[in-house]
Design a protein around this motif. Sequence first.
Motif, mmCIF file in Angstrom:
data_model
loop_
_atom_site.group_PDB
_atom_site.id
_atom_site.type_symbol
_atom_site.label_atom_id
_atom_site.label_comp_id
_atom_site.label_asym_id
_atom_site.label_seq_id
_atom_site.Cartn_x
_atom_site.Cartn_y
_atom_site.Cartn_z
ATOM 1 N N TYR A 157 65.704 77.548 23.593
ATOM 2 C CA TYR A 157 65.722 76.282 24.331
ATOM 3 C C TYR A 157 65.374 75.122 23.397
ATOM 4 C CZ TYR A 157 64.381 72.598 27.572
ATOM 5 O OH TYR A 157 64.274 71.399 28.218
ATOM 6 N N PHE A 188 70.647 79.250 31.497
ATOM 7 C CA PHE A 188 69.702 80.179 30.876
ATOM 8 C C PHE A 188 69.589 81.494 31.655
ATOM 9 C CE2 PHE A 188 67.744 78.702 27.015
ATOM 10 C CZ PHE A 188 68.226 77.418 26.931
ATOM 11 N N ILE A 232 63.716 82.431 34.394
ATOM 12 C CA ILE A 232 63.943 83.578 33.511
ATOM 13 C C ILE A 232 62.907 84.663 33.793
ATOM 14 C CG2 ILE A 232 63.985 84.369 31.120
ATOM 15 C CD1 ILE A 232 65.038 81.713 30.281
ATOM 16 N N PHE A 273 63.419 83.085 24.259
ATOM 17 C CA PHE A 273 64.238 82.166 25.059
ATOM 18 C C PHE A 273 63.708 80.734 24.905
ATOM 19 C CE2 PHE A 273 65.486 86.107 27.078
ATOM 20 C CZ PHE A 273 66.835 85.895 27.293
ATOM 21 N N GLU A 274 62.395 80.626 24.822
ATOM 22 C CA GLU A 274 61.804 79.298 24.636
ATOM 23 C C GLU A 274 62.247 78.715 23.291
ATOM 24 O OE1 GLU A 274 57.597 79.293 25.216
ATOM 25 O OE2 GLU A 274 57.422 77.132 25.012
ATOM 26 N N ILE A 283 63.147 76.288 33.894
ATOM 27 C CA ILE A 283 63.870 77.368 33.211
ATOM 28 C C ILE A 283 62.991 78.602 33.002
ATOM 29 C CG2 ILE A 283 65.242 77.947 31.179
ATOM 30 C CD1 ILE A 283 65.957 74.993 30.982
ATOM 31 N N PRO A 298 66.187 66.068 27.137
ATOM 32 C CA PRO A 298 65.907 66.610 28.476
ATOM 33 C C PRO A 298 64.481 66.249 28.901
ATOM 34 C CG PRO A 298 66.004 68.357 26.826
ATOM 35 C CD PRO A 298 66.372 67.086 26.127
ATOM 36 N N TYR A 354 71.675 70.141 27.287
ATOM 37 C CA TYR A 354 71.330 69.215 28.366
ATOM 38 C C TYR A 354 72.280 68.008 28.340
ATOM 39 C CZ TYR A 354 68.674 66.023 31.316
ATOM 40 O OH TYR A 354 68.297 65.146 32.301
ATOM 41 N N LEU A 364 60.347 86.440 26.361
ATOM 42 C CA LEU A 364 60.434 85.094 26.940
ATOM 43 C C LEU A 364 60.235 83.995 25.898
ATOM 44 C CD1 LEU A 364 60.956 83.818 29.644
ATOM 45 C CD2 LEU A 364 58.562 84.070 30.205
ATOM 46 N N ARG A 365 59.403 84.290 24.900
ATOM 47 C CA ARG A 365 59.173 83.281 23.851
ATOM 48 C C ARG A 365 60.443 83.044 23.036
ATOM 49 N NH1 ARG A 365 54.587 83.875 19.755
ATOM 50 N NH2 ARG A 365 55.252 81.816 19.092
ATOM 51 N N MET A 390 71.193 73.526 33.701
ATOM 52 C CA MET A 390 70.446 74.115 32.576
ATOM 53 C C MET A 390 69.765 75.413 33.012
ATOM 54 S SD MET A 390 70.550 72.561 29.648
ATOM 55 C CE MET A 390 69.029 72.701 28.721
ATOM 56 N N GLN A 391 69.189 75.382 34.193
ATOM 57 C CA GLN A 391 68.526 76.596 34.701
ATOM 58 C C GLN A 391 69.546 77.719 34.857
ATOM 59 O OE1 GLN A 391 66.034 76.037 38.215
ATOM 60 N NE2 GLN A 391 66.542 78.090 38.893
ATOM 61 N N GLY A 408 68.400 73.108 23.418
ATOM 62 C CA GLY A 408 68.197 72.437 24.708
ATOM 63 C C GLY A 408 68.800 71.045 24.795
ATOM 64 N N ARG A 409 68.612 70.258 23.730
ATOM 65 C CA ARG A 409 69.066 68.869 23.811
ATOM 66 C C ARG A 409 70.584 68.782 23.895
ATOM 67 N NH1 ARG A 409 67.474 63.727 19.963
ATOM 68 N NH2 ARG A 409 68.742 62.246 21.114
ATOM 69 N N LYS A 410 71.267 69.554 23.052
ATOM 70 C CA LYS A 410 72.737 69.529 23.078
ATOM 71 C C LYS A 410 73.256 70.018 24.443
ATOM 72 C CE LYS A 410 74.431 68.440 18.921
ATOM 73 N NZ LYS A 410 75.304 67.281 18.816
ATOM 74 N N LEU A 442 63.482 88.613 34.896
ATOM 75 C CA LEU A 442 63.078 89.749 34.051
ATOM 76 C C LEU A 442 62.425 90.872 34.860
ATOM 77 C CD1 LEU A 442 61.792 87.895 30.876
ATOM 78 C CD2 LEU A 442 63.680 89.500 30.987
ATOM 79 N N TRP A 492 61.641 72.889 30.617
ATOM 80 C CA TRP A 492 61.477 74.319 30.311
ATOM 81 C C TRP A 492 60.389 74.927 31.205
ATOM 82 C CZ3 TRP A 492 63.279 78.640 28.400
ATOM 83 C CH2 TRP A 492 62.385 79.693 28.164
ATOM 84 N N ASP A 513 73.042 62.349 22.603
ATOM 85 C CA ASP A 513 72.585 63.325 23.582
ATOM 86 C C ASP A 513 71.205 62.909 24.078
ATOM 87 O OD1 ASP A 513 74.702 65.122 23.620
ATOM 88 O OD2 ASP A 513 74.076 65.943 21.703
ATOM 89 N N PRO A 514 71.032 62.773 25.383
ATOM 90 C CA PRO A 514 69.712 62.366 25.884
ATOM 91 C C PRO A 514 68.716 63.516 25.763
ATOM 92 C CG PRO A 514 71.191 62.879 27.683
ATOM 93 C CD PRO A 514 71.998 63.036 26.434
ATOM 94 N N GLU A 554 53.287 88.272 28.125
ATOM 95 C CA GLU A 554 53.732 86.888 28.355
ATOM 96 C C GLU A 554 54.601 86.791 29.603
ATOM 97 O OE1 GLU A 554 55.410 85.702 24.576
ATOM 98 O OE2 GLU A 554 53.580 84.595 24.146
#
Lengths: 225, 183
Positions: free
Chosen positions: B21, B50, A71, B17-18, A67, A58, B29, B14-15, B46-47, B25-27, A75, A63, A55-56, A185
Amino acid sequence: MADQRDEILIQRYLLGELEGSEREDFERRLESEEALACLLDSYRSLCDGLHLLEDPEPPADLWARRIRPAIAEQLDIAGERPNAGFSFLEALRLQFLKPAVVVAAFVVVIVGITLLLQYQIVSPVQEDRYEKAISNIQKLRDQFLAELDTLTFEMEKRKPMLSSELRKVYDQTLKDIDESIAKAERFYFAYPNDSDAVQFLFAAYEKKVEFIEQFKQIEPLSPEA
Amino acid sequence: MEEKLIERCKNGDLRAFEDLYKQYGRKLYGLCLRMSGNEADAEELMQEVFVILLSKIKSFRGDARFSTWLYRITVNTCISHLRKKKIKQVSLEDEPETSGALSVEPAPMAQHETLKHGIAGLPAGYRAAVIMHDVQGLNHNEIAEIMGISVGASKSQLFKARRKLRDYLNGTLPPGAEGRSQR
């Protein structure tokens, strides 16, 4: 040309699905039928090649660049403008109680706001410096988060030594503060160049640091109790 | 641990979700990149994944494993994206280096590129099955659950995908040719 049934047999063999006499028959055929053995080799080689495809990673900024903003937008920030949860005066009062922590936090807030205000109007020439300012705020935020993680971890270890009432107060208050942080946040990620957003964010972090520090001062129950 | 993370996501943190990710994320992506065949589309996917995750996470009740549920969203998003874009299947006949019989021990890098090209020419369902099973190591039960098909159908998709890839590596069939008639 390979028989389709042989191909299915080969794939089942590779999956380990052939058993007993079916497997024995197949392996006997492999010894005597060169075409079948070659076909098996080609499938093996294919599977090995596929397993080697990793898997490469990203892009490092995926993020932050795509992304997170998407998000944050979803919200519906406008309807949830965060309330830092306490007044500035209250914050000042707390600062006097825990000077070291609060002075550090206050410096962080001031530096963050100053950097933001300084670089808020971006010209092409200033763009790099603006990016740096945002990056510095992000670093300060990371430091805050690391400190919070450490404090929370330490407090979680101490918690069992507190009375059940205190634990309840701790959990409930922490939950409220975490909600304030979550709102702050979201606000910050939606408007990263808004000084209000930065102020709300660091104030919320500061509140949590202060709260946990206070709880750490509480004497634990004696073993008899 | 994961339950808390999901709960925080449900509360719009939001954190959280981070953190998700960072964990997946890697899988995801990798899946998006192999499914779409290019980085720009993979980022877009990916966007989208999520954003869909955000809109659906409150309906996640833990009946399935979270990773399975997240994969299902990703695969469906990828397949839907491919349908919308009507991605042209790559004609492998245009690639001179792909012809010739498959050696038992091919040069790894060359085979990697050829395989990536071959995967990109597969129909979406085959592609998803071969990526999840042979590249990412999921088993047929998981793939069946993710794709909403039976275990037998998952095996069938994989078998057909491998056969097309093998034929492609042998230079006897451009997988895109059959792929055009698939979904």
